[in-house]
Write a protein that holds these residues in place. Sequence first.
Motif, PDB file in Angstrom:
ATOM      1  N   GLY A   1      31.854 -73.344  74.422  1.00 39.52           N
ATOM      2  CA  GLY A   1      32.196 -72.346  73.422  1.00 39.52           C
ATOM      3  C   GLY A   1      32.282 -72.866  72.006  1.00 39.52           C
ATOM      4  N   GLU A   2      32.002 -74.166  71.790  1.00 40.07           N
ATOM      5  CA  GLU A   2      32.117 -74.725  70.443  1.00 40.07           C
ATOM      6  C   GLU A   2      30.776 -74.845  69.722  1.00 40.07           C
ATOM      7  N   VAL A   3      29.706 -74.364  70.343  1.00 41.64           N
ATOM      8  CA  VAL A   3      28.386 -74.385  69.707  1.00 41.64           C
ATOM      9  C   VAL A   3      27.917 -72.952  69.501  1.00 41.64           C
ATOM     10  N   ALA A   4      27.442 -72.673  68.299  1.00 45.64           N
ATOM     11  CA  ALA A   4      26.875 -71.358  67.987  1.00 45.64           C
ATOM     12  C   ALA A   4      25.469 -71.550  67.431  1.00 45.64           C
ATOM     13  N   VAL A   5      24.603 -70.601  67.703  1.00 44.57           N
ATOM     14  CA  VAL A   5      23.217 -70.649  67.253  1.00 44.57           C
ATOM     15  C   VAL A   5      22.870 -69.317  66.607  1.00 44.57           C
ATOM     16  N   VAL A   6      22.217 -69.377  65.449  1.00 47.85           N
ATOM     17  CA  VAL A   6      21.838 -68.163  64.723  1.00 47.85           C
ATOM     18  C   VAL A   6      20.331 -68.153  64.493  1.00 47.85           C
ATOM     19  N   ASP A   7      19.712 -67.022  64.832  1.00 49.58           N
ATOM     20  CA  ASP A   7      18.281 -66.784  64.605  1.00 49.58           C
ATOM     21  C   ASP A   7      17.389 -67.817  65.293  1.00 49.58           C
ATOM     22  N   ASP A   8      17.762 -68.129  66.523  1.00 52.71           N
ATOM     23  CA  ASP A   8      16.903 -68.940  67.384  1.00 52.71           C
ATOM     24  C   ASP A   8      15.638 -68.126  67.655  1.00 52.71           C
ATOM     25  N   ASN A   9      14.488 -68.651  67.303  1.00 53.51           N
ATOM     26  CA  ASN A   9      13.268 -67.846  67.383  1.00 53.51           C
ATOM     27  C   ASN A   9      12.959 -67.377  68.804  1.00 53.51           C
ATOM     28  N   TYR A  10      12.860 -68.348  69.731  1.00 56.91           N
ATOM     29  CA  TYR A  10      12.490 -68.001  71.101  1.00 56.91           C
ATOM     30  C   TYR A  10      13.332 -68.733  72.142  1.00 56.91           C
ATOM     31  N   GLY A  11      14.392 -69.379  71.689  1.00 54.30           N
ATOM     32  CA  GLY A  11      15.309 -70.016  72.619  1.00 54.30           C
ATOM     33  C   GLY A  11      15.342 -71.520  72.612  1.00 54.30           C
ATOM     34  N   ALA A  12      14.530 -72.174  71.790  1.00 50.75           N
ATOM     35  CA  ALA A  12      14.487 -73.635  71.805  1.00 50.75           C
ATOM     36  C   ALA A  12      15.839 -74.256  71.441  1.00 50.75           C
ATOM     37  N   LEU A  13      16.531 -73.689  70.473  1.00 50.89           N
ATOM     38  CA  LEU A  13      17.808 -74.257  70.038  1.00 50.89           C
ATOM     39  C   LEU A  13      18.893 -74.035  71.085  1.00 50.89           C
ATOM     40  N   THR A  14      18.992 -72.813  71.569  1.00 49.29           N
ATOM     41  CA  THR A  14      20.025 -72.486  72.558  1.00 49.29           C
ATOM     42  C   THR A  14      19.812 -73.264  73.848  1.00 49.29           C
ATOM     43  N   LEU A  15      18.601 -73.210  74.378  1.00 47.38           N
ATOM     44  CA  LEU A  15      18.318 -73.871  75.642  1.00 47.38           C
ATOM     45  C   LEU A  15      18.262 -75.383  75.480  1.00 47.38           C
ATOM     46  N   GLY A  16      17.856 -75.841  74.290  1.00 47.78           N
ATOM     47  CA  GLY A  16      17.875 -77.276  74.021  1.00 47.78           C
ATOM     48  C   GLY A  16      19.290 -77.820  74.022  1.00 47.78           C
ATOM     49  N   ALA A  17      20.224 -77.091  73.382  1.00 42.51           N
ATOM     50  CA  ALA A  17      21.625 -77.529  73.369  1.00 42.51           C
ATOM     51  C   ALA A  17      22.175 -77.575  74.794  1.00 42.51           C
ATOM     52  N   ALA A  18      21.817 -76.568  75.607  1.00 36.69           N
ATOM     53  CA  ALA A  18      22.334 -76.504  76.971  1.00 36.69           C
ATOM     54  C   ALA A  18      21.718 -77.569  77.870  1.00 36.69           C
ATOM     55  N   ALA A  19      20.399 -77.727  77.801  1.00 33.75           N
ATOM     56  CA  ALA A  19      19.704 -78.624  78.734  1.00 33.75           C
ATOM     57  C   ALA A  19      19.796 -80.088  78.334  1.00 33.75           C
ATOM     58  N   LEU A  20      19.704 -80.344  77.039  1.00 32.39           N
ATOM     59  CA  LEU A  20      19.635 -81.729  76.580  1.00 32.39           C
ATOM     60  C   LEU A  20      21.005 -82.325  76.298  1.00 32.39           C
ATOM     61  N   HIS A  21      21.988 -81.467  75.967  1.00 35.40           N
ATOM     62  CA  HIS A  21      23.311 -81.982  75.586  1.00 35.40           C
ATOM     63  C   HIS A  21      24.439 -81.364  76.401  1.00 35.40           C
ATOM     64  N   ARG A  22      24.071 -80.601  77.425  1.00 34.24           N
ATOM     65  CA  ARG A  22      25.029 -80.033  78.368  1.00 34.24           C
ATOM     66  C   ARG A  22      26.069 -79.147  77.694  1.00 34.24           C
ATOM     67  N   ASN A  23      25.685 -78.468  76.641  1.00 36.79           N
ATOM     68  CA  ASN A  23      26.598 -77.523  75.997  1.00 36.79           C
ATOM     69  C   ASN A  23      26.649 -76.234  76.814  1.00 36.79           C
ATOM     70  N   ALA A  24      27.861 -75.774  77.094  1.00 39.83           N
ATOM     71  CA  ALA A  24      28.057 -74.564  77.883  1.00 39.83           C
ATOM     72  C   ALA A  24      28.612 -73.453  77.002  1.00 39.83           C
ATOM     73  N   ASP A  25      28.401 -72.217  77.441  1.00 39.84           N
ATOM     74  CA  ASP A  25      28.895 -71.036  76.736  1.00 39.84           C
ATOM     75  C   ASP A  25      28.478 -71.073  75.268  1.00 39.84           C
ATOM     76  N   VAL A  26      27.192 -71.305  75.028  1.00 44.49           N
ATOM     77  CA  VAL A  26      26.657 -71.306  73.665  1.00 44.49           C
ATOM     78  C   VAL A  26      26.655 -69.865  73.155  1.00 44.49           C
ATOM     79  N   ARG A  27      27.232 -69.661  71.985  1.00 47.53           N
ATOM     80  CA  ARG A  27      27.265 -68.316  71.387  1.00 47.53           C
ATOM     81  C   ARG A  27      26.035 -68.139  70.498  1.00 47.53           C
ATOM     82  N   VAL A  28      25.361 -67.012  70.661  1.00 46.94           N
ATOM     83  CA  VAL A  28      24.061 -66.821  70.017  1.00 46.94           C
ATOM     84  C   VAL A  28      24.016 -65.478  69.298  1.00 46.94           C
ATOM     85  N   HIS A  29      23.468 -65.500  68.085  1.00 47.83           N
ATOM     86  CA  HIS A  29      23.109 -64.256  67.396  1.00 47.83           C
ATOM     87  C   HIS A  29      21.663 -64.367  66.944  1.00 47.83           C
ATOM     88  N   GLN A  30      20.848 -63.399  67.394  1.00 45.48           N
ATOM     89  CA  GLN A  30      19.454 -63.316  66.946  1.00 45.48           C
ATOM     90  C   GLN A  30      19.265 -61.954  66.304  1.00 45.48           C
TER      91      GLN A  30
END
Length: 384
Positions: free
Chosen positions: A55-84
């Motif tokens: 819950g401590e990572v937020a992503v804004v205007d991720d085009n197609y998911g690279a930032l959100t899924l990259g944070a989750a898969a590569l750095h094990r961030n959970a409950d990423v908050r996203v606004h597109q």
Amino acid sequence: MSDPSTAETAMSAVDLFDRLRRAPDVEAPDLVAVDATDRLLLDEAADLLVTCRPGEVAVVDDNYGALTLGAAALHRNADVRVHQDLLVGELALARNAERTGLAGCYRQLPLGPELGDGARVVLVQAPKGLEALREIAEVVAASAAPDVTLLVGGRVKHMTHAMNDVLGASFTDVSATLARQKSRVLVARGPRPGSSSFPRRQEHADLGLTVCAHGAAFAGTKIDIGTRALLGSVDRMAPSAGTALDLGCGTGVLAAVLARSRPGLAVLAVDQSAAAVASATATAAVNGLGDRIRVTRDDAAASIPDGSVDLVVCNPPFHLGAAVVPTAADRLFAAAGRVLRPGGELWTVYNSALRHKPTLTRLVGPTHVVDRTPKFTVTVSTRR
């Protein structure tokens, strides 16, 4: 000799990014699902991301998911908050999350306090306009953790010193990283909490209309010249129409003028931009038309039944991101052809250099030029 953990992460990144797709957005040879800015943002934020709790990572205007899924898969961030802002981005992220086995690692939120609440790292694909960036910065500064780091990435050719100034209004420290593959990241720290200055509003005395706009809404509180060109034909548009659709409504100017000038007309307004929908809703309300206009966020009028509309008005885009794509409006033209009843009319305005008339004839029906200048062409297409 390379560090094994680094090599493993790099391989994971290659595998992840190779699986991502743009769908349902337009596919073209020069358009990609993951760009150099996505990669640079994730690399610059890597040391911060590994320290974040759920819950401590937020992503804004991720085009197609690279930032959100990259944070989750590569750095094990959970409950990423996203606004597109764009719905097509939300849909692409959802599909890519399913494709990569990462569904459930994030949640979508409006651009507001819940998005930034307690966030320590915020990743942003730089929006096209300064006002969109300003609203993002204001939201993050007002609600994120005191030690938040906001990282805004973009192509060098689209980044200006004015972006530093905008971020500096909401943060005490703003710096820039070195460029890589023609991309750069602005890093902001030290939030200055304050109240949001959005939506903005502006009165247009010549139209007797007040326009409201959130930061990412096209043209802001102004009325762009394409819309003004289309407004000149409102009195001629399908005079017996009972239902009208403002397709890609932006701030809702066309919908508001139609609703005000025709009391018996049921007016719908749709846009895939969250900022546009919020802006059009506010524009309708401030002009006393809130009960006359139904505003919906959807992609290419997907929520509108086939053959249910008498009149469609459309001022379509001709950009996808920063790229000029002549076929960018085709999905909207096809949508208009689908939702119009036989004999219904599509009125549209477009850059004269684009030559949309053959496409309109093919996707909607017989098309006639109503007005043409070196800059804009206004046409009416009658549904077969």
